[in-house]
Structures are given as structure tokens and as C-alpha cells.
Design an enzyme around this catalytic site. Structure first.
Site, PDB file in Angstrom:
ATOM      1  N   ASP A 123       0.878  -1.170   0.000  1.00 54.94           N
ATOM      2  CA  ASP A 123       0.000   0.000   0.000  1.00 54.94           C
ATOM      3  C   ASP A 123       0.927   1.235   0.000  1.00 54.94           C
ATOM      4  O   ASP A 123       2.115   1.110   0.292  1.00 54.94           O
ATOM      5  CB  ASP A 123      -0.847  -0.093   1.285  1.00 54.94           C
ATOM      6  N   ASP A 125       0.087   5.164   1.037  1.00 55.13           N
ATOM      7  CA  ASP A 125      -0.002   6.119   2.156  1.00 55.13           C
ATOM      8  C   ASP A 125      -0.005   5.408   3.507  1.00 55.13           C
ATOM      9  O   ASP A 125      -0.797   4.493   3.726  1.00 55.13           O
ATOM     10  CB  ASP A 125      -1.274   6.967   2.020  1.00 55.13           C
ATOM     11  N   ASP A 315      -1.902  -0.232   5.792  1.00 55.17           N
ATOM     12  CA  ASP A 315      -2.229   0.384   7.086  1.00 55.17           C
ATOM     13  C   ASP A 315      -3.697   0.735   7.241  1.00 55.17           C
ATOM     14  O   ASP A 315      -4.105   1.239   8.276  1.00 55.17           O
ATOM     15  CB  ASP A 315      -1.433   1.693   7.250  1.00 55.17           C
TER      16      ASP A 315
END
Ligand SMILES: O=P(O)(O)OC[C@H]1O[C@H](O[C@H]2O[C@H](CO)[C@@H](O)[C@H](O)[C@H]2O)[C@H](O)[C@@H](O)[C@@H]1O
Length: 390
Positions: A123, A125, A315
Site C-alpha cells: 500500500d 499512504d 495500514d
């Protein structure tokens, strides 16, 4: 009245209680968000989990308490301010037993991957770049870029992001990777030759292309509807849109959610999910980061293979779809990047992007060593064969 499930855990006794509570919510009131996690992980550790539906059904009257708990959960889910209440150390200890650090478990992870092709899914960000207030300033460090570049030399590597593909590519700038933008709804193979799949650059998947005009329209409508709320940023992510409220006064979050929801009433083919202080507006099609992971594995030629070991690091709530797919396939594992206990389908955890970088570097070092070892063994075999011939 609606029935809601609340899981409360006692860190000392290790007991988890699933409580059903009745809430004063009209049963026909639509949920503001759909859930990313359909069921709690096998053993949710000691985190307190309040059903997402409860948190976000902030519709209609009598919604003060629910808005408050939703605001608390939002604040906790992305704690960037010092004023955020730190979780209890008992909670953290118990959660990390369930989701140990991928760094501490490195040897076990490597052992589990023996004889299998590791495929990396990252991922962006909050995983490769730290969370910052301005989404346009979420740069990854040169050290992280160099690490990901090396990683892609040894393992097929894909970036899977909620951002539109072009935007995330401009941050990462590595042509040898696969990119899945717009929460996986825009997938493209490497523009530079990949050693893992010849002709990989031909890979292209855009399952939501018919939604392009609708997303443009709702993006404009959202800008218009939220213009009086200070701090809001509306982002056009091509096949989805994001309404950021990181810089909006917390007292205004509930009101903003209502505004977004009322815009979406005109768009029944769009749905609302949420990420880290962001509302994500997406087509209702059954496609998410989990589907993107499966599509990419297939494109790489690992559709029905048992000798593949996908590792997904993320996250966000939207990453849960991918963690869930890995659990269901019983292949590889998910790593959640989080400093605080969260309800997750991931198996392991890392605290922040700097730990992600250390983990990726260790993978690279391990692979280099094991390739060198293989090379030495092959050379010794050749030497033995040659001496037997003479
Ligand atoms: O799937 P991801 O790559 O994690 O993208 C999810 C969203 O990330 C970005 O927003 C998040 O990061 C911003 C920069 O650090 C932060 O300001 C924001 O509060 C976070 O939600 C991105 O801007 C969104 O478009 C993505 O959907």
C-alpha cells in the site's frame, strides 16, 4: 431499534465478550459506510471493537452518542496528534501477541515461504510514506524508494493504493512495478520490462471504467457541497473520490459526514467507505484491493499455484479486503502497519513506514544471501561432476 454487536475484551483475563446491544436507530436507516471487515479476525486480541455499522450510522435524530463514538474511533484510527489518548499498555501487549511484529517473526516468515515465490504487495499512504496533513505532500523518502527498487529486483512487486494510478506512480516513480490505483480499480503492469513476466506491460484492468463520468460529477458535487467546511480536501482519484477531514475541526466531522451522505443520495451506484480521516466514494461494483491482489497473482501466472507466497503490507481499512483474501486462500500473509491495536485480518504488524523499510531490506538481504548460497552449491556440484568426468 437495531441490534448491534460490540466485542469487549479484558486484557487481564484474555476474555472476549460479544455483547448485543439495542440502539435507537430506525431499522431502515441506511448505514453511512459499508464495512471493510466482515467479521472479526480469529482471535481479536484485546482491542475493543465496536461494529462499524454502529460507528457510522449517524443518520437521523438521536445520533449524538453514535457520532461521538464514531469520532473517537476515527481519531484513534489515525493518531497523528499528541492529544490522542494512548492505548493502554495491556491492550498493546495482548494485541501484539495476536499480531506479532513482522521483524521479530522474520525467521518464521522466511521458513514459511521456503520453496515458494514471494510476491510483494505494498500500500502507499501510511505504508511507504508517512501520513501527513496535505495529501499532495505525502512523499516517500529516497531511502524507501531505493529499498523498493531493490525489492522489485528480487520479487514481483505491486503498489496497491486508493489514489489514482498516475498520482501514486508520480510519488513512487519506479517503472518496474505493477500499479493498482483507485483501490485496485485501475491496474497496469510495469512500463519497463519485468523479469517476472514477459509482456507484463500489456496488463491492464479497469473494471469500473463506466463510472468515470459519474465520479467526475460527484467529485464536483462534493467540492460544492463541502466548500463552506474549513479544512476539507476533496480528491479526484479517477475511479473513486476522497473527502479528507484530517484538517477539519473534529466538532464538524459528524456534520461533514451528513453532507457527504446527502450528496451520495443522488448516486445510488456509489458507496461510501472510510480510511484514515477520509471518506472514500467508490462504485458499488464488487471490486476492491483483495480482487486486485487476485487479479495480479493471476497476471503473474500464479492463479492456481501452491508455490506462491503473497505478502501484503498496508495500514488502512481498505487493505483489510486484501488481508482477508490471503487468509481465505491460506497463502502468504498480511502485515498491518499500525502503532495501535486494530481489528484486522492481518497476521503480523509493523509500527510505521520506517519499520516497513527495515522489513523490506531484510527480505532483500535474505534473498541475496540465499541466491549466493544456491550459486555456490551449483558451482560445487559442477566441480564435482567435472572431477568425476576426468
Ligand atoms: O491506499 P492508500 O495508498 O493508503 O491510499 C489511501 C488514501 O491515502 C491518502 O490519504 C491518506 O494519506 C494522506 C497523506 O498522508 C492523509 O493526509 C490522509 O488523511 C489519509 O487518509 C490519499 O490522499 C487518498 O486519496 C487515498 O485514498
Amino acid at each position: 431499534m437495531t441490534q448491534q454487536n460490540v466485542v469487549v475484551s479484558d486484557p487481564k483475563s484474555g476474555i472476549n465478550l460479544a455483547i448485543s446491544v439495542k440502539l435507537q436507530v430506525p431499522s431502515n436507516s441506511p448505514a453511512l459506510f459499508t464495512t471493510a471487515v466482515q467479521k472479526p479476525p480469529p482471535a481479536p486480541g484485546s482491542c475493543i471493537t465496536i461494529s462499524r455499522k454502529t460507528l457510522v450510522e449517524i443518520n437521523g435524530n438521536n445520533n449524538g452518542a453514535r457520532i461521538n463514538s464514531w469520532v473517537d474511533s476515527m481519531r484513534a484510527s489515525s493518531p497523528t496528534h499528541h492529544k490522542s489518548t494512548p492505548p493502554l499498555s495491556d491492550d498493546i501487549n495482548s494485541w501484539t501477541v495476536q499480531h506479532p511484529s513482522a521483524l521479530d517473526m522474520f525467521e518464521q516468515i522466511i521458513t514459511a515461504s521456503k520453496g515458494k515465490q514471494i510476491v510483494m504487495f505494498l500500500d502507499y499512504d501510511g505504508t511507504l510514506s508517512p501520513i501527513v496533513e496535505d495529501p499532495d505532500q505525502a512523499f516517500m523518502s529516497e531511502a524507501m524508494r531505493a529499498t523498493v527498487r531493490k525489492l522489485a529486483r528480487y520479487f514481483p512487486t505491486a503498489i496497491v493504493s486508493g489514489r489514482c494510478r498516475d498520482k501514486v506512480y508520480n510519488f513512487v516513480r519506479l517503472a518496474e512495478l505493477y500499479y493498482a490505483g483507485s483501490h485496485g480499480m485501475d491496474i497496469k503492469g510495469p512500463s519497463k520490462g519485468s523479469k517476472y513476466k514477459k509482456g507484463a506491460e500489456a496488463v491492464l484492468c479497469q473494471p469500473a471504467s463506466e463510472f468515470l463520468p459519474m465520479i467526475d460529477e460527484v467529485y464536483k458535487a462534493l467540492i460544492d457541497a463541502t466548500k463552506s467546511t474549513e479544512g476539507v480536501i476533496v480528491e479526484n482519484n479517477k475511479f473513486c473520490a476522497s473527502v479528507h477531514f484530517r484538517c477539519v475541526d473534529e466538532k464538524k466531522w459528524g456534520e461533514l459526514a451528513q453532507v457527504v451522505r446527502s450528496v451520495l443520495k443522488e448516486y445510488p451506484k456509489l458507496r461510501l467507505t472510510q480510511g484514515r480521516k477520509v471518506f472514500e466514494i467508490r462504485p458499488t461494483i464488487k471490486w476492491d484491493k483483495g480482487k486486485a491482489l487476485e487479479f495480479l497473482l493471476e497476471s503473474l501466472g500464479y492463479a492456481n499455484c501452491t508455490d506462491v507466497f503473497p505478502v501484503y503490507i498496508g495500514d488502512d481499512r481498505t487493505d483489510e479486503d486484501a488481508f482477508k483474501v490471503l487468509r481465505e486462500r491460506g497463502q502468504g500473509f498480511g502485515i498491518l502497519v499500525s502503532k495501535i491495536p486494530k481489528d484486522t485480518h492481518a497476521s503480523y504488524s509493523l509500527q510505521e513506514p520506517s519499520e516497513v523499510m527495515v522489513f523490506l531490506r531484510r527480505l532483500v538481504e535474505w534473498k541475496k544471501l540465499s541466491l549466493r548460497r544456491q550459486f555456490r552449491i551449483r558451482r560445487q556440484i559442477e566441480e564435482i561432476k567435472a572431477s568425476l568426468r576426468n
